[in-house]
Design an enzyme around this catalytic site. Sequence first.
Site: not given
Lengths: 230, 230, 230, 230
Positions: A143, A95
Amino acid sequence: MRKLRAPFFEIGPKNYIFGKDVLKLAETAEKAALEFDVDILFTAPFLDLRAVADQSERLFVLAPHMDVLTPGRGITKILPESVKAAGAAGVMLNHAEHPVDYRTLKAAVERAKELELLTVICADSVAEAKAVAELHPTVIIAEPSELIGTGKTSDMNYIRESTETIRQVDPDILVLQAAGVRTVEDVYRNIAAGADATGTTSGVVCADNPHKTLTDMIRTVREAFDKRTQ
Amino acid sequence: MRKLRAPFFEIGPKNYIFGKDVLKLAETAEKAALEFDVDILFTAPFLDLRAVADQSERLFVLAPHMDVLTPGRGITKILPESVKAAGAAGVMLNHAEHPVDYRTLKAAVERAKELELLTVICADSVAEAKAVAELHPTVIIAEPSELIGTGKTSDMNYIRESTETIRQVDPDILVLQAAGVRTVEDVYRNIAAGADATGTTSGVVCADNPHKTLTDMIRTVREAFDKRTQ
Amino acid sequence: MRKLRAPFFEIGPKNYIFGKDVLKLAETAEKAALEFDVDILFTAPFLDLRAVADQSERLFVLAPHMDVLTPGRGITKILPESVKAAGAAGVMLNHAEHPVDYRTLKAAVERAKELELLTVICADSVAEAKAVAELHPTVIIAEPSELIGTGKTSDMNYIRESTETIRQVDPDILVLQAAGVRTVEDVYRNIAAGADATGTTSGVVCADNPHKTLTDMIRTVREAFDKRTQ
Amino acid sequence: MRKLRAPFFEIGPKNYIFGKDVLKLAETAEKAALEFDVDILFTAPFLDLRAVADQSERLFVLAPHMDVLTPGRGITKILPESVKAAGAAGVMLNHAEHPVDYRTLKAAVERAKELELLTVICADSVAEAKAVAELHPTVIIAEPSELIGTGKTSDMNYIRESTETIRQVDPDILVLQAAGVRTVEDVYRNIAAGADATGTTSGVVCADNPHKTLTDMIRTVREAFDKRTQ
């Protein structure tokens, strides 16, 4: 374990909420998953993960990270076996708030596969999406980091290019397009553009009514997917 | 919450065991705590913490670390509110396997106190024991890092000097002497030397019979303490 | 090496400037040191350190950090022997932008002393100033982190309390009061309040005329000190 | 700057030596580079880098790492502009002793290209070699981490597969095969197998006569390359 199928949706409350509020959000996700037949990745805080897994039948509960180690020392490390034993279906890795170097990422994917945990890897640029595709995870979350939490969505070029790039490397990897999802329109757009999935944190937890927003988004995933695949 | 009292014992399985085995060890600790009227700090892996807290009445369950943040982002961080909501009585900070700088440690202690979490800080040298005593935690674990996991115990000079130094700064801080505890004799020796508490990881989890060893050590804490304070 | 004496001044350009500009700033510092008989700690970027040391007679050149290791691997680590060989007089440790845990700090001070390097440790709170005083460094820089780079100076209470606390632990430690120094008035105030030294980064490098500002500040250190000690 | 050409050799003393010994080793490398017309990447410790660059005409001096930042704060960070100003020809990134996550690596390569610094990226597995090839660095050092410093060389399968994989992505990337090089035979083997370059740390600095060994290895690079390309 059931196989994860498109279309699906990822929701993780990060640390915006904790304890009972996480459990309630998981309950809402579970209901919507059943109602709209949409798979859900629920990324739970470490301390709430087991309770979420215990109360959920349908959710794919993810740990937000795990470390590369085997049983022994490492008092604050997240042991893969511990993730599995707590009832997680898989693990999120890399992440933007906890990036890991490629060697560690590769080793973590290997440990996850040994333990039959799904692997959900975040990637920023198209180059990174390609790089992590070489590790053959279950899901790649594409992303652009600079958009996370901004409400600005990825542009269509990025979505198409990253999705295609991943599929060229390995067509079995599921692609989740995520950045800046705030509204049901953003959800619709990402699925319509060909993604297997989409997801959000702030789009739900910062909404006026997180539970209604989450339900609406999950319904929209189903609608957009059915429309696209008719 | 009950107030933590001397004599007490700290057991944390680190990542040597996970899931059900952690719960069973906590059960053994709970029984011995009741039988011998000894308080127990049980430092649980993050993923098992809530389940340990749920099944325990008597244990003081500790998180092995927490980060300094307030609700929001930080997907892999350990939120203090999350530690509290999971049922922890307190938090361990500055373990040799996860040392934190002094500013962060000070801020973590402040957050813990806001949330009424016990603070259990590890210190290595006598100088560090004195330094962390200035933060007025509930407990200081005095343990020369180079002895952890070795089975070599702290020498009497270290035990006396670190204990006295802490008490000079703040007589309300409870002192746990820990390094290299492997046998009931080690337990006896530390309590006899004036410590409020002792504890171990490898001394229990690597023992032939961890449950019996844990029970024996807890009984010994009581015996040594009663003898010393008659 | 000469002994560092009060009054002195610390200037480190961090990464605001590099290469030749660092060398020019060091030249200005050297001239002012000689003109006003004020010792100067010049904290040089790693890549410029040796060149600064080579061109300076009077400056006490500091490395901004060093790691705790002995010759061997560690390709990106800062080896203490390498700091010494490059001509540094000492090392700064625990800067707010690179805090280190207490065990590492203690070990770094020990390595520095073996190599006869001055030790200049940064501290934030009064509690931290006391904690690091136990390590008996040459200098403590007392500077509340939240003021660094803000132009807001430490209040008089902090200055007095931190200075006194350090001197109670070890009167041989020199005390530098630093936070938020932007003007010659700030310099004057810190020395007048009893500090052995003061210093700044942004107050000089972000000034309209860094060289003139640096010279003025060093002159002011001398004036304030002479006034105070008449 | 001259263009780096095959065959070349990388030598970096890590922290095995420091100060004058680094300068002497660089002198030996320079002489051999001239004598055998072999380009040399000399990876210098930060504190010795500028002095090495100042004394060398022919070496391509590399910093062992740099951070991603622009001029400003970051007192212990390695500023790219500072690397350039010190005379480095390039920068090594992602060494096994200092791995960086992919986003940071990508950003560092971009900063290096802005400053016209060569980029030399280390990769471990074939998957990682492919991943970093997507960033189009000047050189990839292919070296299975588990062999570094062991004297065990990469097997031929790894050498061929990693070299081919990189060239498929971008034939302009130069490939250095490195792991476990201890002897001139190892050097010969790597170049004969098709690598553009090879290199070592411990093979030279831990040799009985580092200067002779380095010279012999550089001569061997030339011989093996000429033989292969006749």
